[in-house]
Design a protein around this motif. Structure first.
Motif, PDB file in Angstrom:
ATOM      1  N   VAL A 242       0.835  -1.206   0.000  1.00 41.19           N
ATOM      2  CA  VAL A 242       0.000   0.000   0.000  1.00 41.19           C
ATOM      3  C   VAL A 242       0.869   1.255   0.000  1.00 41.19           C
ATOM      4  CG1 VAL A 242      -1.618   1.338   1.393  1.00 41.19           C
ATOM      5  CG2 VAL A 242      -1.998  -1.108   1.056  1.00 41.19           C
ATOM      6  N   GLN A 243       1.898   1.266   0.847  1.00 40.32           N
ATOM      7  CA  GLN A 243       2.771   2.430   0.910  1.00 40.32           C
ATOM      8  C   GLN A 243       3.546   2.618  -0.386  1.00 40.32           C
ATOM      9  OE1 GLN A 243       2.716   4.653   3.460  1.00 40.32           O
ATOM     10  NE2 GLN A 243       3.950   5.889   2.036  1.00 40.32           N
ATOM     11  N   GLY A 244       3.971   1.499  -0.990  1.00 40.19           N
ATOM     12  CA  GLY A 244       4.678   1.583  -2.260  1.00 40.19           C
ATOM     13  C   GLY A 244       3.804   2.165  -3.356  1.00 40.19           C
ATOM     14  N   TRP A 245       2.539   1.741  -3.394  1.00 39.53           N
ATOM     15  CA  TRP A 245       1.619   2.278  -4.388  1.00 39.53           C
ATOM     16  C   TRP A 245       1.424   3.785  -4.191  1.00 39.53           C
ATOM     17  CZ3 TRP A 245      -0.818   0.549  -8.730  1.00 39.53           C
ATOM     18  CH2 TRP A 245      -1.810   1.378  -9.233  1.00 39.53           C
ATOM     19  N   LEU A 246       1.244   4.208  -2.937  1.00 43.69           N
ATOM     20  CA  LEU A 246       1.053   5.633  -2.669  1.00 43.69           C
ATOM     21  C   LEU A 246       2.290   6.436  -3.053  1.00 43.69           C
ATOM     22  CD1 LEU A 246      -0.787   5.448   0.781  1.00 43.69           C
ATOM     23  CD2 LEU A 246      -1.778   6.011  -1.436  1.00 43.69           C
ATOM     24  N   ASP A 247       3.478   5.908  -2.742  1.00 42.21           N
ATOM     25  CA  ASP A 247       4.710   6.606  -3.109  1.00 42.21           C
ATOM     26  C   ASP A 247       4.852   6.718  -4.623  1.00 42.21           C
ATOM     27  OD1 ASP A 247       5.312   6.894  -0.457  1.00 42.21           O
ATOM     28  OD2 ASP A 247       6.710   5.203  -0.379  1.00 42.21           O
ATOM     29  N   LEU A 248       4.556   5.614  -5.315  1.00 45.50           N
ATOM     30  CA  LEU A 248       4.696   5.613  -6.770  1.00 45.50           C
ATOM     31  C   LEU A 248       3.723   6.591  -7.414  1.00 45.50           C
ATOM     32  CD1 LEU A 248       6.003   4.410  -9.275  1.00 45.50           C
ATOM     33  CD2 LEU A 248       4.306   2.570  -9.201  1.00 45.50           C
ATOM     34  N   HIS A 366       9.121  -4.355 -20.364  1.00 43.52           N
ATOM     35  CA  HIS A 366       8.078  -4.123 -19.364  1.00 43.52           C
ATOM     36  C   HIS A 366       8.563  -4.229 -17.920  1.00 43.52           C
ATOM     37  CE1 HIS A 366       5.365  -4.576 -22.783  1.00 43.52           C
ATOM     38  NE2 HIS A 366       5.936  -5.732 -23.054  1.00 43.52           N
ATOM     39  N   VAL A 367       9.857  -4.419 -17.698  1.00 45.01           N
ATOM     40  CA  VAL A 367      10.326  -4.717 -16.343  1.00 45.01           C
ATOM     41  C   VAL A 367      10.099  -3.558 -15.375  1.00 45.01           C
ATOM     42  CG1 VAL A 367      12.028  -6.424 -17.081  1.00 45.01           C
ATOM     43  CG2 VAL A 367      12.668  -4.012 -16.959  1.00 45.01           C
ATOM     44  N   PHE A 368       9.972  -2.332 -15.898  1.00 42.92           N
ATOM     45  CA  PHE A 368       9.776  -1.182 -15.010  1.00 42.92           C
ATOM     46  C   PHE A 368       8.306  -0.776 -14.887  1.00 42.92           C
ATOM     47  CE2 PHE A 368      14.190  -0.619 -16.564  1.00 42.92           C
ATOM     48  CZ  PHE A 368      14.833  -0.670 -15.337  1.00 42.92           C
ATOM     49  N   GLU A 369       7.400  -1.617 -15.417  1.00 43.59           N
ATOM     50  CA  GLU A 369       5.982  -1.327 -15.288  1.00 43.59           C
ATOM     51  C   GLU A 369       5.462  -1.854 -13.950  1.00 43.59           C
ATOM     52  OE1 GLU A 369       3.942  -2.951 -18.611  1.00 43.59           O
ATOM     53  OE2 GLU A 369       5.054  -1.766 -20.092  1.00 43.59           O
ATOM     54  N   ARG A 370       4.532  -1.150 -13.370  1.00 42.51           N
ATOM     55  CA  ARG A 370       3.976  -1.549 -12.075  1.00 42.51           C
ATOM     56  C   ARG A 370       3.200  -2.859 -12.211  1.00 42.51           C
ATOM     57  NH1 ARG A 370       0.009   3.193 -10.398  1.00 42.51           N
ATOM     58  NH2 ARG A 370       1.764   4.456 -11.085  1.00 42.51           N
ATOM     59  N   PHE A 371       3.386  -3.732 -11.229  1.00 48.97           N
ATOM     60  CA  PHE A 371       2.702  -5.017 -11.129  1.00 48.97           C
ATOM     61  C   PHE A 371       3.019  -5.969 -12.286  1.00 48.97           C
ATOM     62  CE2 PHE A 371      -0.504  -2.439  -8.648  1.00 48.97           C
ATOM     63  CZ  PHE A 371      -0.085  -2.922  -7.427  1.00 48.97           C
ATOM     64  N   TYR A 372       4.054  -5.663 -13.079  1.00 45.26           N
ATOM     65  CA  TYR A 372       4.376  -6.587 -14.169  1.00 45.26           C
ATOM     66  C   TYR A 372       5.115  -7.787 -13.619  1.00 45.26           C
ATOM     67  CZ  TYR A 372       6.014  -8.536 -18.539  1.00 45.26           C
ATOM     68  OH  TYR A 372       6.257  -9.390 -19.587  1.00 45.26           O
ATOM     69  N   ARG A 373       4.613  -8.966 -13.930  1.00 47.13           N
ATOM     70  CA  ARG A 373       5.255 -10.211 -13.502  1.00 47.13           C
ATOM     71  C   ARG A 373       5.593 -11.000 -14.756  1.00 47.13           C
ATOM     72  NH1 ARG A 373       4.503 -10.705  -8.031  1.00 47.13           N
ATOM     73  NH2 ARG A 373       6.463 -11.806  -8.233  1.00 47.13           N
ATOM     74  N   GLY A 374       6.869 -11.150 -15.026  1.00 48.40           N
ATOM     75  CA  GLY A 374       7.299 -11.779 -16.267  1.00 48.40           C
ATOM     76  C   GLY A 374       7.609 -13.242 -16.099  1.00 48.40           C
ATOM     77  N   SER A 395       6.331  -7.355  -4.591  1.00 48.30           N
ATOM     78  CA  SER A 395       5.051  -6.674  -4.811  1.00 48.30           C
ATOM     79  C   SER A 395       4.829  -6.308  -6.260  1.00 48.30           C
ATOM     80  CB  SER A 395       5.011  -5.392  -3.964  1.00 48.30           C
ATOM     81  OG  SER A 395       5.986  -4.469  -4.409  1.00 48.30           O
ATOM     82  N   GLY A 396       5.875  -6.323  -7.085  1.00 46.81           N
ATOM     83  CA  GLY A 396       5.728  -5.894  -8.468  1.00 46.81           C
ATOM     84  C   GLY A 396       5.823  -4.393  -8.642  1.00 46.81           C
ATOM     85  N   LEU A 397       6.153  -3.667  -7.557  1.00 46.92           N
ATOM     86  CA  LEU A 397       6.260  -2.214  -7.615  1.00 46.92           C
ATOM     87  C   LEU A 397       7.700  -1.723  -7.465  1.00 46.92           C
ATOM     88  CD1 LEU A 397       3.198  -1.120  -5.443  1.00 46.92           C
ATOM     89  CD2 LEU A 397       3.417  -0.986  -7.920  1.00 46.92           C
ATOM     90  N   LEU A 399      10.729  -2.086  -9.046  1.00 44.53           N
ATOM     91  CA  LEU A 399      11.433  -1.478 -10.166  1.00 44.53           C
ATOM     92  C   LEU A 399      10.692  -0.261 -10.703  1.00 44.53           C
ATOM     93  CD1 LEU A 399      12.779  -4.575 -12.147  1.00 44.53           C
ATOM     94  CD2 LEU A 399      14.029  -3.011 -10.661  1.00 44.53           C
ATOM     95  N   ALA A 400       9.371  -0.263 -10.600  1.00 45.01           N
ATOM     96  CA  ALA A 400       8.608   0.918 -11.023  1.00 45.01           C
ATOM     97  C   ALA A 400       8.943   2.114 -10.139  1.00 45.01           C
ATOM     98  CB  ALA A 400       7.109   0.630 -10.992  1.00 45.01           C
ATOM     99  N   ILE A 401       9.069   1.882  -8.829  1.00 50.17           N
ATOM    100  CA  ILE A 401       9.449   2.957  -7.906  1.00 50.17           C
ATOM    101  C   ILE A 401      10.877   3.406  -8.172  1.00 50.17           C
ATOM    102  CG2 ILE A 401       9.865   3.490  -5.474  1.00 50.17           C
ATOM    103  CD1 ILE A 401       7.534   1.647  -4.788  1.00 50.17           C
ATOM    104  N   VAL A 402      11.766   2.458  -8.421  1.00 52.76           N
ATOM    105  CA  VAL A 402      13.163   2.790  -8.732  1.00 52.76           C
ATOM    106  C   VAL A 402      13.224   3.711  -9.946  1.00 52.76           C
ATOM    107  CG1 VAL A 402      15.291   1.816  -9.651  1.00 52.76           C
ATOM    108  CG2 VAL A 402      14.229   0.783  -7.654  1.00 52.76           C
ATOM    109  N   LYS A 403      12.495   3.374 -10.988  1.00 57.94           N
ATOM    110  CA  LYS A 403      12.514   4.194 -12.202  1.00 57.94           C
ATOM    111  C   LYS A 403      12.042   5.615 -11.922  1.00 57.94           C
ATOM    112  CE  LYS A 403      10.716   4.478 -16.911  1.00 57.94           C
ATOM    113  NZ  LYS A 403       9.874   3.843 -17.949  1.00 57.94           N
ATOM    114  N   GLN A 404      10.968   5.753 -11.143  1.00 56.21           N
ATOM    115  CA  GLN A 404      10.446   7.092 -10.852  1.00 56.21           C
ATOM    116  C   GLN A 404      11.429   7.909 -10.020  1.00 56.21           C
ATOM    117  OE1 GLN A 404       7.805   8.640 -12.121  1.00 56.21           O
ATOM    118  NE2 GLN A 404       7.525   6.812 -13.377  1.00 56.21           N
TER     119      GLN A 404
END
Length: 443
Positions: A242-248, A366-374, A395-397, A399-404
């Motif tokens: 939840v916190q990761g989603w809010l931060d992203l 797609h590795v930096f997309e949120r919730f992407y599971r490859g 959580s799948g978030l 790498l998306a947070i890292v990119k942002q």
């Protein structure tokens, strides 16, 4: 007698001339007769064939015209816009979808007008010119701001996010397919707002559940407390999610929010991150090999960059086989030419390389997309000690947070597979790098 001789000579001369004319006609008849015979034999059979060919050409022309009309009708009902211009960028034809996307109210079928007169879009005009010059298909995305002669209507018209795919045609013509991506972006924004609202609502009950679990942990004895420990880990995972989603969401809305730049020494930062993750690395007998200058400094938010390297090294530990080495390479790239609009400060390049299974080719974009599971090999649960009854799932978030965070610092991040180790290869570029401790105040 003299007169008789004159008339006799005249008669003989006329007779000889007539005889010559008759002989000449006979000669010409003998010469031309075979030619006329063969010409008639050659020409007469060709006349029906010629008429048949002309009829076939007319029929083919009608068929092509009918096919063209059919294709135009199909394009008119297609979900994508299509337009075609000639070598002078004059609009030859466009379908109904393109007329709606580009607000081509002034154009009527059959008119030939300059596209730039009808559509005030430098991006579209530039795309067509580049396609014609290179004779190669091109793709471009931009925000289109429609223009309208009616000032009151302009208040109701909103900008559109467009994607155009162009391709060269014969005789200098260019065809362009247009995709209106604005509905998709609007839908994503609504989805993100809904998820953010839901995440805000979940924080309070999750905190309450955690307090209850903490109370139970203190009151239960082994072996019953292991179930409570498992519950605590799952609750913590949900809270982090939840916190990761809010931060992203917050960083995507405002990439520069809550950044506190200061002088950060890269090697000591990575060492502190590794010290945190070392207990996990020791379970698989993993080592860290740092190569680079002893003193590399960047202007960055320390806590945010700590989060970046924590996620990246955690992933490397998670997917590295036992008894291998994780490589971290840092170097400063020379400053670029300011005349080309590039930054004047040198750029720091950091490479994080593991010896795991790497990314599949289909996952890389797609590795930096949120919730992407490859690939399952890259999304499996973290290896745990054999005595442990729990697993930690990503959580799948991360790498998306890292990119942002990297983007918020004006940097760039790439994901690849290393050609030597075969494992994941993450490249991070951060601007405003220095080889010595700066004396400037970054507060």
């Amino acid at each position: 007698m003299l007169l008789l001789g004159f008339f006799l000579g005249l008669a003989l001369g006329i007779g000889f001339w007539i005889w010559q004319q008759v002989q000449l006609e006979r000669y010409l008849e003998r010469v031309l007769k075979p030619l006329n015979y063969h010409s008639s034999k050659l020409v007469l059979p060709l006349i029906p064939d010629l008429r048949q060919k002309i009829a076939m050409v007319k029929q083919q022309r009608q068929d092509l015209q009918q096919s063209l009309e059919t294709y135009q009708e199909l394009l008119d009902v297609a979900p994508l816009g299509y337009l075609q211009v000639d070598e002078e960028n004059q609009l030859l034809w466009c379908n109904q979808q393109a007329r709606e996307i580009l607000y081509l109210e002034r154009w009527q079928p059959g008119q030939v007008r300059l596209l730039l007169e009808l559509v005030r879009s430098y991006e579209l005009d530039r795309l067509i010119e580049q396609t014609r010059d290179s004779q190669q298909p091109r793709v471009k995305e931009w925000v289109f701001h429609p223009s309208c002669e009616d000032a009151t209507a302009m208040l109701e018209i909103k900008s559109l996010a467009l994607k155009a795919s162009s391709f060269p045609l014969p005789q200098g013509q260019v065809g362009v397919f247009l995709e209106n991506r604005q509905p998709l972006l609007d839908m994503n924004q609504v989805r993100d707002r809904s998820f953010s609202d839901l995440a805000h609502e979940l924080r309070t009950p999750l905190t309450s559940i955690r307090l209850v679990v903490e109370t139970l942990q203190n009151r239960l004895e082994p072996p019953l407390n292991r179930w409570v420990n498992r519950l605590m880990q799952e609750v913590d995972r949900l809270i982090n999610l939840v916190q990761g989603w809010l931060d992203l969401t917050q960083m995507e809305t405002n990439p520069s929010i809550q950044l506190h730049p200061e002088a950060v020494e890269v090697r000591s930062l990575i060492a502190s991150v590794w010290e945190t993750l070392e207990p996990l690395a020791q379970r698989q007998h993993l080592n860290l090999n740092y190569s680079g200058a002893e003193s590399l400094w960047i202007k960055a938010d320390r806590s945010r960059m700590y989060q970046v390297f924590l996620n990246l090294l955690d992933n490397s530990i998670k997917y590295s086989p036992p008894c291998t080495t994780i490589q971290v390479q840092a170097k400063i790239l020379a400053a670029k030419d300011t005349h080309k609009g590039n930054p004047t400060f040198p750029t720091l390049e950091i490479n994080i390389i593991d010896a795991g299974v790497g990314f599949s080719e289909t996952d890389l974009p797609h590795v930096f997309e949120r919730f992407y599971r490859g690939d399952k090999a890259r999304t499996r649960d973290r290896l745990q000690d054999t005595n442990s009854t729990t697993t930690i799932v990503g959580s799948g978030l991360g790498l998306a947070i890292v990119k942002q965070i990297v983007i918020a610092h004006g940097g760039l991040i790439k994901a690849m597979n290393h050609p030597e180790t075969g494992g994941a290869w993450i490249q991070v570029y951060l601007p405003e790098a220095m080889a010595n401790n700066p004396s400037q105040d970054y507060s």
